[in-house]
Scaffold this motif. Sequence first.
Motif, short mmCIF file in Angstrom:
data_model
loop_
_atom_site.label_atom_id
_atom_site.label_comp_id
_atom_site.label_asym_id
_atom_site.label_seq_id
_atom_site.Cartn_x
_atom_site.Cartn_y
_atom_site.Cartn_z
N ILE A 1 0.84 -1.20 0.00
CA ILE A 1 0.00 0.00 0.00
C ILE A 1 0.87 1.25 0.00
O ILE A 1 0.62 2.20 -0.76
N MET B 1 2.38 1.71 -3.53
CA MET B 1 1.40 2.08 -4.55
C MET B 1 0.95 3.53 -4.36
O MET B 1 0.76 4.27 -5.34
N LEU B 2 0.78 3.96 -3.12
CA LEU B 2 0.41 5.35 -2.87
C LEU B 2 1.55 6.29 -3.26
O LEU B 2 1.31 7.38 -3.79
N ASN C 1 -5.16 -0.69 -10.80
CA ASN C 1 -4.33 -0.50 -9.60
C ASN C 1 -5.18 -0.03 -8.42
O ASN C 1 -4.97 -0.45 -7.28
N LEU D 1 -5.65 -1.78 -4.84
CA LEU D 1 -5.42 -1.06 -3.57
C LEU D 1 -6.56 -1.32 -2.60
O LEU D 1 -6.34 -1.61 -1.42
#
Length: 378
Positions: A338, A341-342, A355, A359
């Motif tokens: 997480i 990806m953020l 995506n 998430l």
Amino acid sequence: MASLTIVPVTLPEDKIPTKQNVRDIISTFLAQEWPYVDPDMLDVSYNASCTNPHCLVKRPKPAMGTPSEAVHVFIKFHSHNEGCLEIFKPLAPTKHEEALFCYEYGHTGLGAQVFGFFKTLDGTCGRVEELLLARNLQPEDVEDPIIRADVAKALATFHVMETSLEKKAVELYYDAVIHGLGTFHTMDKLKVLGREGGVSIEELVNYDFGGRLRNVVDKLESIGGKAGWCIHDVQFMNVMVKNRPSEGESKVILIDFEFVMRNYRAFDIGGHFMQKMFKWFDAESRIADCRKYTEEEKRHFCGEYAEQWNRLTGDSDTGDQVFMESEYGYLLAITFDIHNMLCFMDVHGDKDPLNLLALNKLFDEFVHQYGKLHIENP
């Protein structure tokens, strides 16, 4: 063999090697047969990934006799643009350290053999190694108890490796990632990107992952969670299943050590269980169409892991102990994905709905597991 060798090669301006370049680089380290290979006869596949530019190379077999050198070769280019996320740079290996780690791992007989490290005349660095004749691990593979056990034993062996990497405190990783998660907590930019991508992630962005992660680490520490060299990026693409393993040989090989750091062993074990549900490079969905790891499968995995760990360390850990650690490790691994990806969204403005859906799947898994373990909220 582990020292850097200057090769008399200059790559084109776009850094995509020609077949002649490829032949000359490989010939520096495999000097019996490769220097006499006609470059035009090479089968070369170049992948320009921003983090892992590489070549897959195959030469024709000799017309007579058995080849004395590798026929299939892998060239990894250590791009100047390559590198881990900013917060992990003080902890993760440098490109040179990663290359040396691959060399050490290869010499255990568990991974690809590294033939040498090079630097071209234009300053490009890289390494030449054995190309593994294998395929990526698939979700259904770990439903086979033999492959599942081999993955467990491979991770246990990796975690206790003797390596030249500096042992840095596990706590440094959590200080970094908790700070990183705090940076993205309630960030409006991420919420807007989600809306623009057609998938709301507002609940995820408003969720205090950092505080909860600190609680998870405290719980894991309280039950005596053990540390080792963790891969962190344990997606199934980083586990290879050999095409034709020898009798009695492990069917799997671990690859991609860009994020190797000290951490709780639970991170990789729980992360492996979690990653069964994701196919990060699939064009249709990042979420795998499969069932989750069952508890029975997890316990079998943890039993095999404990046996291998004990065999190598002299400890007397039980499968139950490893299983309980992995339950917390599941949460550790989710927060790693997480966070990353953020970070990618923030830096690159990513709003790919595939995506975003992944998430939210990670978020749902975290909330469910956190509640199942009855961990107090921060």
